[in-house]
Enzyme design. Structure first.
Site, mmCIF file in Angstrom:
data_model
loop_
_atom_site.group_PDB
_atom_site.id
_atom_site.type_symbol
_atom_site.label_atom_id
_atom_site.label_comp_id
_atom_site.label_asym_id
_atom_site.label_seq_id
_atom_site.Cartn_x
_atom_site.Cartn_y
_atom_site.Cartn_z
ATOM 1 N N LYS A 76 0.859 -1.191 0.000
ATOM 2 C CA LYS A 76 0.000 0.000 0.000
ATOM 3 C C LYS A 76 0.892 1.236 0.000
ATOM 4 O O LYS A 76 1.713 1.406 0.902
ATOM 5 C CB LYS A 76 -0.889 -0.043 1.255
ATOM 6 C CG LYS A 76 -1.642 1.238 1.503
ATOM 7 C CD LYS A 76 -2.578 1.100 2.686
ATOM 8 C CE LYS A 76 -3.216 2.439 3.033
ATOM 9 N NZ LYS A 76 -4.089 2.358 4.213
ATOM 10 N N THR A 343 -6.163 3.369 10.848
ATOM 11 C CA THR A 343 -5.380 3.702 12.034
ATOM 12 C C THR A 343 -5.523 2.732 13.205
ATOM 13 O O THR A 343 -4.763 2.815 14.164
ATOM 14 C CB THR A 343 -5.759 5.115 12.526
ATOM 15 O OG1 THR A 343 -7.184 5.278 12.427
ATOM 16 C CG2 THR A 343 -5.083 6.172 11.703
HETATM 17 P P1 FAD Z 1 -11.405 -8.998 17.756
HETATM 18 O O1 FAD Z 1 -10.854 -9.367 16.438
HETATM 19 O O2 FAD Z 1 -12.876 -8.855 17.884
HETATM 20 O O3 FAD Z 1 -10.906 -10.077 18.797
HETATM 21 C C1 FAD Z 1 -11.512 -10.248 20.055
HETATM 22 C C2 FAD Z 1 -11.017 -11.520 20.681
HETATM 23 O O4 FAD Z 1 -11.557 -11.626 21.985
HETATM 24 C C3 FAD Z 1 -11.390 -12.787 19.931
HETATM 25 O O5 FAD Z 1 -10.315 -13.684 19.935
HETATM 26 C C4 FAD Z 1 -12.526 -13.350 20.773
HETATM 27 O O6 FAD Z 1 -12.622 -14.740 20.666
HETATM 28 C C5 FAD Z 1 -12.062 -12.932 22.157
HETATM 29 N N1 FAD Z 1 -13.148 -12.910 23.140
HETATM 30 C C6 FAD Z 1 -14.197 -12.070 23.203
HETATM 31 N N2 FAD Z 1 -14.999 -12.414 24.240
HETATM 32 C C7 FAD Z 1 -14.412 -13.468 24.843
HETATM 33 C C8 FAD Z 1 -14.740 -14.284 25.965
HETATM 34 N N3 FAD Z 1 -15.846 -14.079 26.694
HETATM 35 N N4 FAD Z 1 -13.909 -15.280 26.284
HETATM 36 C C9 FAD Z 1 -12.782 -15.534 25.585
HETATM 37 N N5 FAD Z 1 -12.414 -14.793 24.527
HETATM 38 C C10 FAD Z 1 -13.222 -13.782 24.157
HETATM 39 N N6 FAD Z 1 -8.071 -1.516 11.407
HETATM 40 C C11 FAD Z 1 -7.069 -1.156 10.583
HETATM 41 O O7 FAD Z 1 -5.975 -0.861 11.047
HETATM 42 N N7 FAD Z 1 -7.267 -1.128 9.231
HETATM 43 C C12 FAD Z 1 -8.464 -1.382 8.676
HETATM 44 O O8 FAD Z 1 -8.580 -1.384 7.450
HETATM 45 C C13 FAD Z 1 -9.559 -1.678 9.531
HETATM 46 N N8 FAD Z 1 -10.807 -1.901 9.044
HETATM 47 C C14 FAD Z 1 -11.840 -2.121 9.919
HETATM 48 C C15 FAD Z 1 -13.153 -2.198 9.445
HETATM 49 C C16 FAD Z 1 -14.202 -2.368 10.349
HETATM 50 C C17 FAD Z 1 -15.609 -2.398 9.840
HETATM 51 C C18 FAD Z 1 -13.950 -2.540 11.719
HETATM 52 C C19 FAD Z 1 -15.054 -2.769 12.690
HETATM 53 C C20 FAD Z 1 -12.653 -2.488 12.181
HETATM 54 C C21 FAD Z 1 -11.598 -2.245 11.305
HETATM 55 N N9 FAD Z 1 -10.302 -2.109 11.769
HETATM 56 C C22 FAD Z 1 -9.295 -1.765 10.921
HETATM 57 C C23 FAD Z 1 -10.000 -2.355 13.172
HETATM 58 C C24 FAD Z 1 -9.398 -3.743 13.306
HETATM 59 O O9 FAD Z 1 -10.275 -4.692 12.780
HETATM 60 C C25 FAD Z 1 -9.119 -4.054 14.750
HETATM 61 O O10 FAD Z 1 -8.381 -3.010 15.326
HETATM 62 C C26 FAD Z 1 -8.301 -5.309 14.869
HETATM 63 O O11 FAD Z 1 -8.866 -6.352 14.122
HETATM 64 C C27 FAD Z 1 -8.190 -5.735 16.296
HETATM 65 O O12 FAD Z 1 -9.377 -6.333 16.727
HETATM 66 P P2 FAD Z 1 -9.371 -6.943 18.174
HETATM 67 O O13 FAD Z 1 -8.285 -7.951 18.231
HETATM 68 O O14 FAD Z 1 -9.331 -5.833 19.135
HETATM 69 O O15 FAD Z 1 -10.817 -7.614 18.302
#
Ligand code: FAD
Length: 502
Positions: A76, A343
């Site tokens: 990118k 971001t």
């Molecule tokens: P998640 O991927 O939701 O992971 C959560 C984890 O917690 C999972 O493993 C789940 O199993 C666990 N969990 C939850 N509850 C429990 C429980 N009770 N017990 C045990 N485990 C549990 N960011 C970018 O930098 N670039 C992008 O282009 C971008 N596009 C995006 C588009 C959208 C529509 C959205 C919503 C977000 C986007 N993001 C983007 C943000 C990015 O997706 C997230 O910052 C990144 O994926 C991190 O997600 P996470 O690990 O915080 O959450």
């Protein structure tokens, strides 16, 4: 100094980034365990990044070609914004410098003057990355001819699931313990109100000293257990839904760009990976029904959809404290701003590096947590302002959504930045804010903000010299781009071997 047991709750991108990084840098004796639930799964989006991700990968000792192969990754060079200023208009926020300043003064002042004199092209003509992206060329390492250009900045698109899996393999190899299970309860200790441990739904208990909440939008610890509170920014960032769907590549050649196209009630992303294109419509539920948004998204795909559309809901904003007691929230658990400037993953990365800098020696000290929160607030708020700029500064008034965006009040910090630019092209990067002057410049100009004047020192050069100076920069960029590798050759050289999971 007693070694600590760090517990990460959640194994999405945030959780595995934290686990991979901590296991690499923590001192001997410290342990890292990560609890995740396959039954709950991850958010499944988040595929476009900014150049800082390369520093993260390098810090982990990741080989870039191996990483690109493992994640179906592509390059990118920036983001192309279509139909934002007005339908039919497009501009780029390309990574890297725009032009080259002279002496004390930044490039934009000379460009503004040269443009008024009719001897300058569009702003993008002075961006190496924009030229390269449109010419479908790319160069890693030192550039051929120009000491001032140094290296070409670039980031990646990757498959979020494959990236988390790749980091998991590295973290587990470095002795992170993975605990499969669903957190059913969070236990607080009696006195300080710290989190003592979590109880899984089969009764197992996982105790620790420091907890990293990566549980996604749920915020199991930071909100569920500690009721930290949320700064709601939805009056500025009104979009509250997204629908994501991957599709096959169409006939158009791959460009090393993220696409962001404004739509009637939001905007659509396009993220070209190797094996597919990630697409999504980010929209306001006050302005369009989910079914209509889905229909519009499906009507604007390059190729056949490859999965059922994934509907997501969110509220733009951040937790009041990203570090509360002995819990640090990362990723979606810490808050969310729509992915217009890619971001979120970066905020995970900067949260981890901030935590490493402030790693608690004893019990988490409130003064250290306060500094962590102060720095995080600043970083989040400046990014928030940058994103709001895209919605506020536009000529679009063609739908109620865009009329509302134009009418909304904006934070004072952003209003001041816009006015300084409008007055005489001034842009100041504050402290360590993420986006540089050239990022702000491209979006301010791209969104149609016209400065009334330029810095008086830009008048210190004669018109003929000014024209020569502008032409010299364009020529240098053209030569540099012509000497680069073709993007197709680059993709062929880093193609995944057959059998890499899609
Ligand atoms: P998640 O991927 O939701 O992971 C959560 C984890 O917690 C999972 O493993 C789940 O199993 C666990 N969990 C939850 N509850 C429990 C429980 N009770 N017990 C045990 N485990 C549990 N960011 C970018 O930098 N670039 C992008 O282009 C971008 N596009 C995006 C588009 C959208 C529509 C959205 C919503 C977000 C986007 N993001 C983007 C943000 C990015 O997706 C997230 O910052 C990144 O994926 C991190 O997600 P996470 O690990 O915080 O959450």
């Amino acid at each position: 100094m007693k070694p600590k047991r760090i517990i990460i709750i959640g194994g999405g991108t945030a959780g595995w980034m934290a686990a991979a990084c901590l296991t690499r840098f923590l001192p001997a004796g410290w342990t890292v365990a990560l609890v995740e639930s396959d039954a709950i799964g991850t958010v499944g989006v988040g595929e476009a990044t900014i150049p800082q991700i390369r520093l993260f990968n390098q810090a982990l000792g990741i080989d870039e070609d191996e990483f690109l192969t493992a994640t179906q990754g592509t390059i990118k060079l920036g983001i192309e914004f279509s139909d934002w200023t007005r339908p039919g208009h497009r501009y780029m926020h390309a990574f890297g410098a725009i032009g080259r300043g002279l002496g004390l003064l930044e490039f934009q002042h000379y460009w503004l003057r040269a443009r008024a004199a009719g001897v300058a092209g569009e702003l993008g003509a002075y961006s190496l990355n924009e030229h390269a992206a449109r010419a479908r060329r790319m160069q890693r390492g030192t550039l051929r001819s120009s000491p001032h250009l140094a290296e070409m900045p670039y980031a990646f698109h990757f498959d979020a699931g494959l990236y988390a899996a790749y980091l998991r393999r590295r973290a587990e190899a470095a002795r992170a313990q993975r605990i499969e299970g669903k957190v059913a309860d969070v236990r607080l200790d009696g006195e300080g109100g710290n989190v003592a441990g979590v109880t899984l739904d089969d009764g197992r208990q996982v105790d620790g000293d420091l907890f990293i909440d990566c549980s996604g939008f749920r915020g199991l610890l930071i909100e569920g257990a500690l009721a930290t509170g949320y700064d709601d920014w939805s009056h500025w960032l009104i979009n509250d839904r997204a629908i994501a769907v991957p599709c096959a590549h169409g006939d158009t050649p791959q460009l090393p760009l993220t696409g962001a196209t404004a739509r009637d009630a939001g905007w659509q992303w396009r993220i070209p990976l190797r094996h597919r294109i990630g697409n999504g419509y980010v929209y306001s539920s006050h302005h369009i029904a989910d079914e209509d948004a889905e229909r519009i998204l499906l009507a604007h795909l390059d190729g056949a959809p490859q999965a059922e559309p994934n509907r997501l809901r969110f509220l733009s904003g951040k937790r009041r404290k990203l570090w509360n007691r002995n819990v640090v929230a990362l990723g979606l658990a810490s808050g969310f701003m729509e992915p217009l400037e890619s971001t979120s993953i970066h905020l995970v990365q900067s949260g981890i590096s901030r935590l490493l800098k402030m790693l608690p020696t004893g019990a988490a000290d409130p003064a250290v947590a306060a500094e962590y929160n102060r720095q995080s607030d600043f970083e989040w708020e400046r990014i928030r302002d940058f994103i709001i700029l895209h919605f506020k500064a536009t000529e679009r008034r063609d739908t109620p959504y865009w009329q509302d965006r134009a009418a909304m009040p904006i934070p004072d910090t952003l209003a001041a930045k816009i006015e300084q630019f409008r007055a005489q092209g001034l842009i100041f990067r504050e402290h360590e804010e993420l986006f540089t002057e050239s990022g702000w410049l491209q979006v301010l100009v791209g969104q149609g903000i016209e400065p009334r004047a330029w810095h008086p020192l830009a008048n210190g050069i004669g018109e003929a010299d000014l024209a020569k100076y502008m032409a010299g920069i364009s020529l240098m960029i053209e030569r540099e781009v012509a000497a680069m590798q073709s993007y197709d050759d680059f993709l062929a050289a880093t193609r995944p071997a057959a059998g890499v999971a899609a």
